[in-house]
Design an enzyme around this catalytic site. Structure first.
Site: not given
Length: 560
Positions: A72-74
């Site tokens: 995931s990445k934000a």
């Protein structure tokens, strides 16, 4: 044709927009803050905001293949134009807090959220964050405290790299330790250079004060001494170049004092060495072109913006005769070279590129172990045993890096295709096997699943397992345990048997074959133990054991 994410979160707030993209139900990835310098740059970043977040999350999914969490990445895009430095700092911290609260609103069940959130998923979400660009220790501490206040079940695991109870990536050089394993194997396999015995040259992007670049400088000098000549380094402040190799002593001074490359003492340069400062047009031009201009055996991008080398400018990496300025690239930085440029460099100039999702996976492995420790140990227990746990984590990540690097070049030598394609095939094979096993474990009996728990135990650092493995079921979410067993077995199987073995299996039988493989390994272990007691010459005994190690379990499955 892009793979669809498992979930996407979007938040809009005062002066910020933020995306969180994830590819599995249990997922982990960093939060980065992007603060463009002017309105025009903000507009450009805004236009590619989702694509950058998607690309980073997908790269994370590929590199998370060895661990229980999916990728995931934000990416938090913040408008700081027209603000003073103190105003910019204030808005950045507030944006981190607002985005974190939004995520917690969606994943923590409370009477308030149940009343205001429309839940069509219908099951618990397990997300973990980590620090990325411009996230500060004060942000990390606030996020953990906020997760606890909001009722997240394992708040200490919600954010990695905590100052006291975390494994600081820069302090221990975890990403660079992995990068250097791939560089070492690539030098030997692709270029025929034994770096412990022969001289070689390297050029790098990323400053001595940076995490990946600074630690890579230290590791190169530690492992190879005078054999390594670092001929060029570029960062935000400028670049230093020397065809005879930049002074190791001076580079280490910069690393140890957290100084960027513009502080390089020009008295330490050779007769043809130069330092260009990025405070003039000529200096900026020299800095921006260093990675293309200088010739070296290997290029290690260990810092810099995504898509620096792309399909429109990759020719600049080639010399006039069409040969590459470096025949080997090991991607310490994420997405520095686009997929199209990687393929073009390989097709036109034979450049061997170790892809980011392989080369820099050491950081995600470390963060995963930190998450496990945060769930299984108290902060005081972790701190009391931190030295031993960190040493074991470093040994684990080097081992996983070496297994993948050796498989990469084995399959690259045996089958057609560029190295980045092989890297992606390996990641996809492991993830496909993990997904199949995860589904199978849902219907496996509790007794049969218990038989697989040693896989998870062996995956953990020994000190952590010795201290707290008996607490796993009471402290670790069952989703996480299931994913841990699945990912451990999947990576073990692919690294040992290769991707063609996985590809050859019927998809509806893949999980059953993987589970039976574990049983056959136990049988092989018993045979090896019996052989040790056999009355026969040691040479013959060793040869039989070597054959059993090489293909015993696979042969026992009657799959050839």
């Amino acid at each position: 044709d892009r793979e669809r994410p498992y979930g996407v979160l979007f938040a809009h707030g005062r002066r910020f927009d933020a995306y969180h993209v994830r590819f599995r139900d249990v997922a982990r990835g960093g939060m980065r803050l992007v603060t463009p310098n002017n309105p025009e740059q903000y507009a450009l970043e805004s236009a590619r905001h989702y694509d950058e977040c998607y690309g980073l999350a997908y790269a994370q999914q590929l590199k998370n293949k060895d661990i229980p969490e999916g990728g995931s990445k934000a990416v938090n895009l913040i408008d700081t134009n027209g603000l003073s430095e103190s105003g910019k700092h204030f808005v950045m911290r507030k944006s981190v807090k607002a985005f974190t609260d939004t995520i917690l609103d969606l994943v923590v069940d409370t009477p308030e959220t149940k009343e205001n959130v429309v839940d069509l998923l219908g099951k618990k979400e397990v997300l973990y964050l980590g620090p990325d660009e411009q996230v500060l220790p004060e942000d990390i501490n606030w996020i953990v405290q906020r997760a606890a206040k909001r009722g997240y079940e394992t708040p200490n695991a919600f954010m990695s790299s905590k100052p006291r109870a975390g494994i600081n990536h820069k302090e221990y050089g975890v990403t660079s330790e992995g990068v250097n394993v791939y560089l070492d194997v690539a030098l030997r396999q692709a270029l025929g250079i034994n770096p412990t015995k022969e001289s070689f040259t390297v050029k790098m992007t990323g400053g001595p004060d940076g995490d990946v670049a600074g630690n890579e400088i230290k590791i190169l000098i530690r492992e190879y001494g005078d054999n390594v000549k670092i001929v060029g380094i570029a960062d935000h402040s400028g670049c230093a170049e020397d065809p005879d190799g930049l002074s190791h002593e001076e580079l280490l001074r910069l690393v140890n004092n957290d100084l960027c490359i513009s502080h390089f003492n020009t008295n330490k340069l050779g007769s043809d060495g130069v330092v260009h400062l990025a405070d003039t047009d000529d200096g900026i031009k020299a800095r921006n072109s260093m990675h293309n201009r200088l010739e070296a055996d290997a290029f290690v991008p260990a810092g810099g913006r995504p898509n620096t080398i792309n399909i429109h400018n990759y020719h600049s990496f080639l010399k006039k005769d069409g040969s590459p300025s470096a025949p080997l690239i090991v991607e310490g930085a994420n997405l520095f070279v686009t997929a199209e440029a990687r393929q073009a460099l390989y097709d036109e100039a034979g450049v061997v590129i170790v892809k980011d999702s392989s080369a820099n996976k050491g950081g995600v492995i470390t963060s995963s172990y930190e998450i496990c420790a945060a769930m299984m140990l108290s902060e005081d227990e972790f701190f009391a045993n931190k030295g031993a746990i960190v040493d074991e984590v470093l040994a684990k990540l080097r081992g996983l890096a070496k297994m993948e690097a050796e498989l990469l070049f084995r399959e690259f030598d045996n089958y057609a295709g560029s190295l980045p394609n092989v890297s992606q095939i390996i990641s996809n094979c492991i993830n496909t096997t993990t997904d199949a096993l995860s589904t199978a474990l849902d219907v496996l009996s509790e007794e049969d699943r218990k038989e697989l728990m040693p896989l998870f135990r062996a995956h953990l650092p020994k000190t952590l397992a010795d201290l707290a493995f008996d607490r796993v079921h009471e402290r670790v979410p069952e989703q996480y345990i299931k994913n841990a067993i699945a990912s451990c077995l999947a990576s073990k199987l692919v690294y040992k048997e290769g991707t063609k073995f996985i590809d050859a299996q019927p998809r509806d039988r893949l999980a059953a074959i993987a589970l039976e493989y574990v049983n056959k390994e136990k049988e092989i272990a018993r045979l090896k133990e019996a052989l040790q007691e056999a009355d026969m010459p040691e040479r013959e005994k060793d040869a039989i054991i070597e054959l059993l190690d090489a293909g015993g379990a696979r042969t026992a499955l009657s799959i050839y």
